[in-house]
Every structure is written in C-alpha cells, then in structure tokens.
Design a protein around this motif. Structure first.
Motif, PDB file in Angstrom:
ATOM      1  N   GLN A  90       0.828  -1.208   0.000  1.00 20.07           N
ATOM      2  CA  GLN A  90       0.000   0.000   0.000  1.00 20.07           C
ATOM      3  C   GLN A  90       0.863   1.260   0.000  1.00 20.07           C
ATOM      4  O   GLN A  90       0.564   2.233  -0.697  1.00 20.07           O
ATOM      5  N   ILE A  91       1.932   1.245   0.783  1.00 14.69           N
ATOM      6  CA  ILE A  91       2.837   2.393   0.853  1.00 14.69           C
ATOM      7  C   ILE A  91       3.453   2.646  -0.524  1.00 14.69           C
ATOM      8  O   ILE A  91       3.448   3.773  -1.027  1.00 14.69           O
ATOM      9  N   ALA A  92       3.976   1.577  -1.153  1.00 13.98           N
ATOM     10  CA  ALA A  92       4.613   1.725  -2.468  1.00 13.98           C
ATOM     11  C   ALA A  92       3.599   2.184  -3.514  1.00 13.98           C
ATOM     12  O   ALA A  92       3.906   3.036  -4.354  1.00 13.98           O
ATOM     13  N   GLY A  93       2.379   1.648  -3.464  1.00 11.43           N
ATOM     14  CA  GLY A  93       1.341   2.043  -4.414  1.00 11.43           C
ATOM     15  C   GLY A  93       0.951   3.500  -4.260  1.00 11.43           C
ATOM     16  O   GLY A  93       0.765   4.226  -5.239  1.00 11.43           O
ATOM     17  N   ARG A  94       0.826   3.937  -3.023  1.00 12.36           N
ATOM     18  CA  ARG A  94       0.460   5.329  -2.772  1.00 12.36           C
ATOM     19  C   ARG A  94       1.557   6.271  -3.267  1.00 12.36           C
ATOM     20  O   ARG A  94       1.282   7.309  -3.864  1.00 12.36           O
ATOM     21  N   LEU A  95       2.811   5.919  -3.017  1.00 13.89           N
ATOM     22  CA  LEU A  95       3.921   6.749  -3.485  1.00 13.89           C
ATOM     23  C   LEU A  95       3.955   6.819  -5.006  1.00 13.89           C
ATOM     24  O   LEU A  95       4.223   7.874  -5.584  1.00 13.89           O
ATOM     25  N   VAL A 104      -2.658  14.618  -6.636  1.00 15.89           N
ATOM     26  CA  VAL A 104      -2.821  13.802  -5.434  1.00 15.89           C
ATOM     27  C   VAL A 104      -1.898  14.338  -4.346  1.00 15.89           C
ATOM     28  O   VAL A 104      -0.694  14.479  -4.553  1.00 15.89           O
ATOM     29  N   GLU A 105      -2.469  14.646  -3.199  1.00 12.54           N
ATOM     30  CA  GLU A 105      -1.669  15.147  -2.078  1.00 12.54           C
ATOM     31  C   GLU A 105      -1.125  13.986  -1.264  1.00 12.54           C
ATOM     32  O   GLU A 105      -1.695  12.896  -1.248  1.00 12.54           O
ATOM     33  N   ALA A 106      -0.034  14.249  -0.566  1.00 13.63           N
ATOM     34  CA  ALA A 106       0.554  13.218   0.283  1.00 13.63           C
ATOM     35  C   ALA A 106      -0.400  12.897   1.420  1.00 13.63           C
ATOM     36  O   ALA A 106      -1.079  13.776   1.955  1.00 13.63           O
ATOM     37  N   MET A 107      -0.450  11.615   1.803  1.00 11.41           N
ATOM     38  CA  MET A 107      -1.319  11.206   2.904  1.00 11.41           C
ATOM     39  C   MET A 107      -0.766  11.720   4.218  1.00 11.41           C
ATOM     40  O   MET A 107       0.444  11.909   4.368  1.00 11.41           O
ATOM     41  N   GLU A 112       7.553  12.207   3.296  1.00  8.01           N
ATOM     42  CA  GLU A 112       7.570  13.175   2.200  1.00  8.01           C
ATOM     43  C   GLU A 112       8.516  12.623   1.144  1.00  8.01           C
ATOM     44  O   GLU A 112       9.732  12.644   1.298  1.00  8.01           O
ATOM     45  N   ALA A 113       7.951  12.094   0.069  1.00  8.23           N
ATOM     46  CA  ALA A 113       8.757  11.423  -0.941  1.00  8.23           C
ATOM     47  C   ALA A 113       9.255  12.360  -2.019  1.00  8.23           C
ATOM     48  O   ALA A 113      10.262  12.078  -2.657  1.00  8.23           O
ATOM     49  N   GLY A 114       8.544  13.450  -2.260  1.00  6.09           N
ATOM     50  CA  GLY A 114       8.982  14.400  -3.278  1.00  6.09           C
ATOM     51  C   GLY A 114       9.047  13.792  -4.671  1.00  6.09           C
ATOM     52  O   GLY A 114       9.960  14.080  -5.427  1.00  6.09           O
ATOM     53  N   GLY A 115       8.100  12.920  -4.987  1.00  2.00           N
ATOM     54  CA  GLY A 115       8.060  12.304  -6.314  1.00  2.00           C
ATOM     55  C   GLY A 115       8.879  11.043  -6.438  1.00  2.00           C
ATOM     56  O   GLY A 115       8.876  10.394  -7.482  1.00  2.00           O
TER      57      GLY A 115
END
Length: 187
Positions: A90-95, A104-107, A112-115
């Motif tokens: 789920q984490i990888a999919g959301r990123l 899409v805003e960060a959850m 904070e992945a920055g893309g």
C-alpha cells in the motif's frame, strides 16, 4: 563458488560439456553454472577462471545500498506509516500514485517522498533487515505477524497434505478408458 569450481567449469567448457554435465561434475545445480558463465564470460575471450574469480571477488566487496536506506526520509517516515496498518504494498502504491499524479496530495503521516518511489519488495527487505524484536518494540506488526521472510518451497513439493482416499488415474477400471461421457451415480 570456489576457484576450483571455476577451474572445473573452464575445463568442462573446453571439453564441450553442457551446463548440466558441468554442474554434475562440480556438485552444483546447472543454473549455478549457467549464471556463473553468464556473469563472468567475455565475448572475445570466453570464460577465464582467474578473471571470473577476480570479478566475483570485486562484486562481493562492493557494498549494496538498498533504496530505503539510501534515502534519509524512508526509515523515519515508514515507521509512522506502518503503525497505521499500511502494508508495504500500500505504501509503495500510494507513493507511485503521488509521483504519477501531481493533483494527489501526500497522505497524512506519510513520508515526504517528493516524487520518489520505492518498491514494496525494497520496503519488505528493509523491514526484515531490522534487528529481531525491533518491530515489536515500536508496536508495529505486519499483517502476517511474520518477523522473517517466508522461505519458498522447493519446486514440486506439495503445499498441502495428500488427498484422503485418492486413487491414481492409473488404477482406474479398464472400462473407464473407453468412456466418453461420465455415468451418473445412483441411478
């Protein structure tokens, strides 16, 4: 793989043996021999055991930096995300979604992945590399409640028990061989 194994591979290649035969000769699986030849052969010179051994030694000496460890935001950010029962998938999919779609805003409580993205396998590798008991101390449980990677079963090994009362197809009556339509039971 030892230098002696590599020398035997070179001898086997010169004799025209296949990977399976060389594997039997050195007591290794044919896939090990195939990978060794693929990694350490040169188009012009072929397979040279001394050069192959040196190449393998350099590869072993090179430290591997995992994607999660290379980014300073990951170890700090993935803990709060895992505490909220999000799986690595789920984490990888959301990123990936956040990186692909700028709207899409960060959850909330996510790193904070920055893309940047990371695969779920990399996250699992990072989790399983933690010292034993670290997840429990942080109050984090994976959904499987597993603390170590599950080993794959050898190919061909059954996953469940045998079927009770199973009759082999070879043990069927002779008249069943000629049947084109199954007979109804009980009538």
């Amino acid at each position: 793989m030892t230098f002696e194994d590599r020398a035997q591979i070179a001898v086997g290649i010169k004799q025209g043996l296949g990977d399976r035969q060389i594997g039997e000769l050195i007591g290794r699986d044919r896939s090990v021999v195939w990978r060794e030849r693929a990694r350490n052969s040169w188009k012009t010179r072929g397979y040279k055991p001394v050069a192959a051994d040196e190449k393998a030694r350099r590869r072993r000496a090179r430290t591997q930096v995992h994607a999660v460890d290379a980014d300073p935001a990951w170890p700090a950010g993935s803990g709060p995300t895992r505490k909220r029962s999000r799986t690595p998938r789920q984490i990888a999919g959301r990123l990936r979604l956040e990186a692909d779609d700028a709207s899409v805003e960060a959850m909330k409580h996510s790193p904070e992945a920055g893309g940047r993205t990371v695969s779920h396998e990399a996250i699992y590798r990072w989790i399983y590399a933690l010292p034993k008991g670290e997840l429990a101390r942080e109050g984090i449980l994976l959904r499987s409640k597993r603390t170590a990677m599950k080993r794959r079963r050898p190919t061909g090994e059954r996953t469940g028990g045998r079927i009770v009362g199973m009759v082999s197809i070879d043990d069927r009556p002779a008249d069943a061989t000629d049947r084109r339509v199954s007979q109804r039971m009980g009538g």
